[in-house]
Design a protein around this motif. Structure first.
Motif, PDB file in Angstrom:
ATOM      1  N   GLU A   6      48.053  71.029   3.833  1.00  0.00           N
ATOM      2  CA  GLU A   6      47.517  70.229   4.950  1.00  0.00           C
ATOM      3  C   GLU A   6      46.000  70.046   4.831  1.00  0.00           C
ATOM      4  N   SER A   7      45.333  71.103   4.401  1.00  0.00           N
ATOM      5  CA  SER A   7      43.864  71.035   4.324  1.00  0.00           C
ATOM      6  C   SER A   7      43.412  69.972   3.321  1.00  0.00           C
ATOM      7  N   LEU A   8      44.143  69.871   2.210  1.00  0.00           N
ATOM      8  CA  LEU A   8      43.795  68.868   1.195  1.00  0.00           C
ATOM      9  C   LEU A   8      44.010  67.455   1.740  1.00  0.00           C
ATOM     10  N   VAL A   9      45.150  67.281   2.385  1.00  0.00           N
ATOM     11  CA  VAL A   9      45.465  65.953   2.935  1.00  0.00           C
ATOM     12  C   VAL A   9      44.388  65.543   3.943  1.00  0.00           C
ATOM     13  N   ARG A  10      44.010  66.478   4.783  1.00  0.00           N
ATOM     14  CA  ARG A  10      42.989  66.190   5.801  1.00  0.00           C
ATOM     15  C   ARG A  10      41.642  65.884   5.167  1.00  0.00           C
ATOM     16  N   GLU A  11      41.313  66.689   4.171  1.00  0.00           N
ATOM     17  CA  GLU A  11      40.011  66.504   3.503  1.00  0.00           C
ATOM     18  C   GLU A  11      39.927  65.116   2.867  1.00  0.00           C
ATOM     19  N   LEU A  12      40.989  64.751   2.163  1.00  0.00           N
ATOM     20  CA  LEU A  12      40.995  63.444   1.489  1.00  0.00           C
ATOM     21  C   LEU A  12      41.032  62.310   2.508  1.00  0.00           C
ATOM     22  N   ASP A  13      41.790  62.505   3.559  1.00  0.00           N
ATOM     23  CA  ASP A  13      41.895  61.457   4.562  1.00  0.00           C
ATOM     24  C   ASP A  13      40.542  61.218   5.223  1.00  0.00           C
ATOM     25  N   GLU A  14      39.805  62.293   5.420  1.00  0.00           N
ATOM     26  CA  GLU A  14      38.465  62.140   6.007  1.00  0.00           C
ATOM     27  C   GLU A  14      37.567  61.341   5.061  1.00  0.00           C
ATOM     28  N   ILE A  15      37.665  61.644   3.771  1.00  0.00           N
ATOM     29  CA  ILE A  15      36.868  60.883   2.794  1.00  0.00           C
ATOM     30  C   ILE A  15      37.236  59.404   2.851  1.00  0.00           C
ATOM     31  N   ALA A  16      38.537  59.136   2.952  1.00  0.00           N
ATOM     32  CA  ALA A  16      38.994  57.740   2.989  1.00  0.00           C
ATOM     33  C   ALA A  16      38.364  56.983   4.155  1.00  0.00           C
ATOM     34  N   GLN A  17      38.235  57.663   5.309  1.00  0.00           N
ATOM     35  CA  GLN A  17      37.620  56.994   6.470  1.00  0.00           C
ATOM     36  C   GLN A  17      36.132  56.768   6.231  1.00  0.00           C
ATOM     37  N   GLU A 272      31.520  51.167  14.761  1.00  0.00           N
ATOM     38  CA  GLU A 272      31.848  52.022  15.906  1.00  0.00           C
ATOM     39  C   GLU A 272      33.298  52.516  15.809  1.00  0.00           C
ATOM     40  N   GLU A 273      34.193  51.600  15.484  1.00  0.00           N
ATOM     41  CA  GLU A 273      35.605  51.987  15.340  1.00  0.00           C
ATOM     42  C   GLU A 273      35.788  52.989  14.195  1.00  0.00           C
ATOM     43  N   LEU A 274      35.117  52.733  13.077  1.00  0.00           N
ATOM     44  CA  LEU A 274      35.278  53.624  11.923  1.00  0.00           C
ATOM     45  C   LEU A 274      34.630  54.986  12.185  1.00  0.00           C
ATOM     46  N   ARG A 275      33.491  54.984  12.885  1.00  0.00           N
ATOM     47  CA  ARG A 275      32.828  56.262  13.197  1.00  0.00           C
ATOM     48  C   ARG A 275      33.687  57.100  14.130  1.00  0.00           C
ATOM     49  N   ARG A 276      34.413  56.405  15.031  1.00  0.00           N
ATOM     50  CA  ARG A 276      35.296  57.125  15.954  1.00  0.00           C
ATOM     51  C   ARG A 276      36.374  57.873  15.155  1.00  0.00           C
ATOM     52  N   ARG A 277      36.896  57.206  14.117  1.00  0.00           N
ATOM     53  CA  ARG A 277      37.897  57.845  13.246  1.00  0.00           C
ATOM     54  C   ARG A 277      37.304  59.073  12.562  1.00  0.00           C
ATOM     55  N   ILE A 278      36.098  58.876  12.001  1.00  0.00           N
ATOM     56  CA  ILE A 278      35.461  59.974  11.254  1.00  0.00           C
ATOM     57  C   ILE A 278      35.186  61.147  12.182  1.00  0.00           C
ATOM     58  N   LYS A 279      34.771  60.820  13.409  1.00  0.00           N
ATOM     59  CA  LYS A 279      34.418  61.857  14.370  1.00  0.00           C
ATOM     60  C   LYS A 279      35.606  62.753  14.685  1.00  0.00           C
ATOM     61  N   ARG A 280      36.782  62.158  14.730  1.00  0.00           N
ATOM     62  CA  ARG A 280      37.989  62.950  15.025  1.00  0.00           C
ATOM     63  C   ARG A 280      38.166  64.052  13.991  1.00  0.00           C
ATOM     64  N   TYR A 281      37.814  63.734  12.738  1.00  0.00           N
ATOM     65  CA  TYR A 281      37.904  64.765  11.691  1.00  0.00           C
ATOM     66  C   TYR A 281      36.819  65.810  11.891  1.00  0.00           C
ATOM     67  N   GLU A 282      35.605  65.315  12.165  1.00  0.00           N
ATOM     68  CA  GLU A 282      34.480  66.242  12.307  1.00  0.00           C
ATOM     69  C   GLU A 282      34.724  67.223  13.442  1.00  0.00           C
ATOM     70  N   GLU A 283      35.377  66.742  14.477  1.00  0.00           N
ATOM     71  CA  GLU A 283      35.603  67.614  15.635  1.00  0.00           C
ATOM     72  C   GLU A 283      36.927  68.351  15.543  1.00  0.00           C
ATOM     73  N   GLY A 284      37.660  68.073  14.441  1.00  0.00           N
ATOM     74  CA  GLY A 284      38.891  68.815  14.212  1.00  0.00           C
ATOM     75  C   GLY A 284      40.074  68.390  15.058  1.00  0.00           C
ATOM     76  N   TYR A 285      40.033  67.137  15.544  1.00  0.00           N
ATOM     77  CA  TYR A 285      41.132  66.691  16.413  1.00  0.00           C
ATOM     78  C   TYR A 285      42.334  66.157  15.634  1.00  0.00           C
ATOM     79  N   VAL A 286      42.123  65.898  14.332  1.00  0.00           N
ATOM     80  CA  VAL A 286      43.206  65.254  13.579  1.00  0.00           C
ATOM     81  C   VAL A 286      44.219  66.292  13.108  1.00  0.00           C
ATOM     82  N   HIS A 287      45.486  65.940  13.195  1.00  0.00           N
ATOM     83  CA  HIS A 287      46.599  66.795  12.749  1.00  0.00           C
ATOM     84  C   HIS A 287      46.609  68.121  13.505  1.00  0.00           C
TER      85      HIS A 287
END
Lengths: 287, 313
Positions: A6-17, A272-287
């Motif tokens: 899961e950690s790898l998937v999340r890490e890569l997904d964050e990079i993609a955003q 703004e939309e893309l930063r919102r996506r990135i922020k979810r990762y930074e704050e740990g809300y994803v998955h």
């Protein structure tokens, strides 16, 4: 098939955003580029550059490296952003994209940009070039894998299917073609301009193994790439359903954003939309 | 009479022999194995021989891939079919500067019997206008054989233009051609005949006739059409002031065009061009007859040389 933690998937997904925002910034700054087909391919390019490819930024010409051909060369803003973050050249260079004298051309240039394995931009060439690389690998006794990312509109090119016939004849299991199937091309929806369906059956008929995934789902992309390497005796086509303009609501599913840059206000909203996506990762809300 | 030998057979045999020395040589053909005599190579090195069928666009692209992977591909199709693959050649070979050797078989009118669809008058013009591409058209079987290793060892894309015809042997086995250098086959003083391919031996015959008329003609085999040996062209211009070019290609954009450009840039001279005069051609039962019919006869060369000398004054 290896399990992807899961950690790898999340890490890569964050990079993609993050790469989506990088690419859009580049297009906005340069006032030129192709947002729609760059945004759709972010998970695929991220998975390849940051995980799947056996590559070394310190040795871009390393003979045994896996090869990647961005056959849909118009998505290069996202690839340039990925190569920079991966360390092939300074991120600062992204600002020079398209300027006279820059190492970053309007479309990929293998002679100017570290990490670009083949010059592309005119549609259709990647599959046949990739097939040639596979044949060379066999003769040289090297076991690199060749990945080719093609667009769906590109699947209208005759030469692409010529390449597929060659890959089929020589059973090039070292070749994986990924179709960024975002269903929209420059002048309109693919099914209106020139229908491709049944696209999977076409690849099957050309003797490719086929895998169908959601190409904007990082886990599915990673799994498909692993599976493709394991398939023996035939090349693989991954049909990756994606959303054109993925991540920016007003750019999604429309040909209007195939090749036009956002103005300042449009960029502000998109970022703004893309930063919102990135922020979810930074704050740990994803998955 | 000079001995006559097949250029394509010399090409095929030499490529097979050289393939034994250089393991990086691969041969890719678009269903033209027998036409290009590459069966010699196929027999000896089947693992390095790829017949991709009738697909000229992918012939170019797959050859580019092989070259990127470190091989030295000789891609083979009919000269006219490089027009079909022109964008592939430009993007994937010329612009990407990939080390592919493109062999154009049956150039000019040499496939006389199959007619104008199979003739080609504009392949040199196409290839010559693309950056990075070297264009070579050998004059006889010895020259093509001697060129093969040099072409293979030259780093960068090359277009090798080959006739279907059997042509008189002009060179002995000691001859060593050089890419980018024209060679003077016959010294003269009044006029210079600069030719490529099958027209070189016709120019030799024309020079004999001109001698009888009291005109001393240089004969030059300009086997490399690009980069053109401009120094030689300028020297001949200075010495004679009267130049005749001869090629089995359109007078537009080929050797004649290249020589005209070089003369105009630096040392103008009177120029007459022998070649296909901006027209489509017809089918015939013989190559010789076609060349004669379309203004490339020995007599046409003689007349052009006489005109050039007269115009120079």
């Amino acid at each position: 098939m290896p399990f992807h933690p899961e950690s790898l998937v999340r890490e890569l997904d964050e990079i993609a955003q993050r790469l989506r925002l990088d690419a859009l910034e580049m297009i906005h700054r340069r006032k030129a580029g192709h947002p729609g087909g760059s945004l759709s391919a972010s998970e695929i390019i991220t998975a390849l550059i940051f995980h799947q490819l056996r590559i070394d930024p310190e040795r871009p010409e390393w003979e045994e490296r896996d090869r990647f051909i961005l056959s849909k060369g118009h998505a290069c803003s996202l690839l340039y952003a990925a190569l920079a973050r991966r360390g092939f050249f300074p991120r600062e260079d992204l600002k020079s994209w398209g300027h006279l004298g820059s190492r970053l051309q309007g479309h990929p240039d293998r002679l100017k940009t570290p990490g670009i394995d083949m010059t592309t931009g005119m549609e259709g060439h990647g599959v046949a070039v990739g097939a040639g690389l596979c044949l060379a690998a066999r003769l040289k006794g090297l076991n690199y894998h060749v990945y080719v990312l093609v667009g769906d509109g590109e699947c209208q090119c005759g030469v692409l299917w010529e390449g597929a016939l060659i890959a089929s004849k020589y059973r090039l299991s070292e070749l994986t073609v990924i179709v960024d199937y975002n269903h929209v091309q420059m002048s309109g929806p693919v099914h209106e301009v020139l229908p491709l369906d049944p696209l999977i059956e076409k690849w099957k008929a050309f003797n490719f193994a086929t895998i169908e995934i959601n190409g904007n789902d990082m886990r599915q992309v990673l799994d498909a790439l692993d599976l493709a390497v394991e398939i023996r005796n035939k090349p693989t086509a991954i049909i990756a359903h994606t959303t054109k303009g993925e991540g920016v609501s007003f750019m999604e599913n429309t040909h209007e954003w195939h090749g036009r840059p956002p103005d300042d206000e449009e960029f502000r909203r998109a970022a703004e939309e893309l930063r919102r996506r990135i922020k979810r990762y930074e704050e740990g809300y994803v998955h | 009479m000079r001995k006559v030998m097949s250029i394509r057979k010399a090409y095929g045999q030499t490529l097979a022999d050289y393939g034994a020395e250089n393991p990086d040589i691969v041969v890719v053909v678009a269903d033209v194995t027998s036409s290009t005599q590459t069966g010699f190579f196929e027999k000896r090195f089947p693992e390095r021989f790829f017949n991709v069928g009738i697909m000229e666009q992918a012939l170019i692209d797959v050859s580019a891939g092989l070259a990127l992977g470190g091989m030295i591909p000789f891609a083979n199709t009919f000269a006219v079919l490089y027009l079909r693959a022109a964008e592939q050649v430009r993007t994937c070979i010329a612009y990407a500067n990939v080390n592919v050797k493109m062999v154009g078989a049956y150039c000019g009118l040499s496939n006389f019997k199959d007619g104008p669809t199979h003739h080609v008058e504009c392949d040199t013009a196409l290839m010559r206008s693309m950056p990075n591409i070297t264009v070579i058209e050998p004059a006889d079987a010895v020259e093509v054989s001697k060129f093969i290793p040099k072409i293979a060892e030259h780093k960068g894309p090359i277009y090798l233009r080959l006739t279907r015809a059997e042509v008189p042997v002009l060179f002995d086995e000691d001859y060593e051609p050089e890419i980018g250098r024209g060679i003077i086959l016959r010294d003269g003083s009044d006029v210079a005949l600069i030719a490529s391919g099958v027209m070189v031996s016709r120019c030799m015959d024309a020079a004999d006739e001109l001698k009888n008329l009291g005109i001393d003609a240089y004969v030059v085999d300009m086997s490399t059409i690009k980069p053109l040996d401009k120094k030689l062209v300028w020297r001949l211009s200075e010495e004679t002031g009267a130049i005749v070019t001869a090629e089995d290609h359109s007078i537009i954009g080929g050797l004649g065009g290249a020589v005209a450009e070089a003369l105009g840039e630096e040392k103008p001279a009177v120029l007459e061009r022998i070649g296909i005069r901006d027209t489509f051609t017809e089918t015939s039962l013989s190559y010789e007859e076609l060349l004669d019919h379309y203004g490339m006869s020995i007599n046409d060369i003689v007349e052009a040389a006489k005109r050039a000398v007269k115009r120079r004054g």
